[in-house]
Design an enzyme around this catalytic site. Structure first.
Site, PDB file in Angstrom:
ATOM      1  N   GLY A  26       0.800  -1.214   0.000  1.00 37.13           N
ATOM      2  CA  GLY A  26       0.000   0.000   0.000  1.00 37.13           C
ATOM      3  C   GLY A  26       0.836   1.268   0.000  1.00 37.13           C
ATOM      4  N   HIS A  36       4.538   1.610  -8.077  1.00 36.86           N
ATOM      5  CA  HIS A  36       3.415   0.666  -8.110  1.00 36.86           C
ATOM      6  C   HIS A  36       2.563   0.880  -9.370  1.00 36.86           C
ATOM      7  CE1 HIS A  36       3.938   0.980  -3.557  1.00 36.86           C
ATOM      8  NE2 HIS A  36       4.149  -0.283  -3.802  1.00 36.86           N
ATOM      9  N   GLY A  41       8.818  -5.182  -8.740  1.00 32.63           N
ATOM     10  CA  GLY A  41       9.742  -4.141  -9.182  1.00 32.63           C
ATOM     11  C   GLY A  41      11.191  -4.547  -8.945  1.00 32.63           C
TER      12      GLY A  41
END
Ligand code: PAF
Length: 283
Positions: free
Chosen positions: A33, A39, A149
């Site tokens: 989050g 993201h 990532g």
């Protein structure tokens, strides 16, 4: 708005029913989050490659050690849901801790040999927590592809290994690091930095540019490059200490002589914030 699920069964039933009706491919972006542009890049890549994109938002207590930032890790579900909506995410899975780790939970996933070097040396048990939660999430979502990532390079390598070793039916897709205009790699932990600390944190990216220049000029001895990086970063105010500067091949084996495709990996404390970053070397 994306559909929000907090329970495992509800999410599974929903994904299964869509799959039955539409034969849809599912892309999965696991996150903790406080979403940022890094993201967003994972989400955009997933949306290009799949019919349906699922994002999980779960600050995983199992990957935080004692004294680490679990309690103060930034959390804002409404903000994250708004970003997911903007990005066209179909489903958000945001379980409470007790749904992921119910009473009696005892299992740990250990990817031997690569979980206790580099980050693992300084954050003991961290990658067991990561591997365990990622395996759980993959089992819950059952995606065709999952997106990670390169910013967390060691994490990516550990997950690739786990997926291969355990024959998990998912394709791991790695996505290059996304940097702010001045070179700072996006991270939810950047929110901890004061303005002056952020300025000092830029020394990490700049040290990579310096290293890259030295390497292009023919300095291929890893030891010399590591010393140059250390000296450069440590010459900046607010830099408290460096946990490691290492140069490895793409599979995290230490290198003495640098070749194209090798990785420079660093972990640096700026004030009370620990930042990690890495750089793919070109010779
Ligand atoms: O990279 C992260 O945000 C986390 O380590 C992950 C993969 C979501 C597991 O908690």
């Amino acid at each position: 708005m994306p559909l929000l699920f907090k329970g495992v069964k509800e999410l599974r039933n929903h994904i299964n029913s869509i799959r039955k009706q539409e034969k849809a491919s599912v892309g999965f972006v696991p996150t903790m989050g406080f979403l940022h542009d890094g993201h967003k890049e994972l989400i955009r890549t997933s949306k290009l490659q799949n019919d349906l994109t699922v994002v999980s938002i779960f600050v995983n207590p199992m990957q935080f050690g004692e004294g680490e930032d679990y309690d103060r890790y930034p959390r804002d579900l409404d903000r994250d849901l708004a970003i997911c909506e903007e990005e066209g995410v179909d489903i958000v899975f945001a379980p409470p801790v007790e749904k992921m780790y119910p009473e009696g939970f005892r299992t740990e996933v250990v990817v031997k040999g690569i979980e206790d070097i580099l980050e693992g040396k300084f954050r003991q048990g961290h990658f067991r927590g990561v591997a365990t939660v990622v395996l759980k999430l993959l089992n819950i979502v059952n995606p065709n592809r999952a997106y990670f990532g390169e910013k967390d390079y060691q994490q990516l390598k550990i997950i690739e290994r786990m997926v291969t070793d355990l024959n998990l039916p998912v394709e791991v897709v790695s996505v290059p690091i996304v940097r702010e205009e001045d070179g700072l790699a996006y991270s939810s932990r950047n929110t901890y930095l004061s303005e002056e600390e952020r300025e000092s944190a830029l020394s990490i990216y700049r040290s990579f540019l310096l290293a890259q220049k030295l390497i292009k000029n023919g300095n291929l001895e890893a030891e010399n490059i590591k010393v140059a990086i250390r000296e450069f970063i440590l010459s900046h105010p607010n830099v408290k200490k460096i946990d490691y500067v290492e140069i490895t091949d793409e599979n995290l084996n230490r290198k003495d002589i640098i070749e194209s495709g090798d990785r420079i990996l660093v972990a640096v404390w700026v004030g009370n914030t620990r930042l990690i970053d890495n750089w793919k070397v070109e010779v």
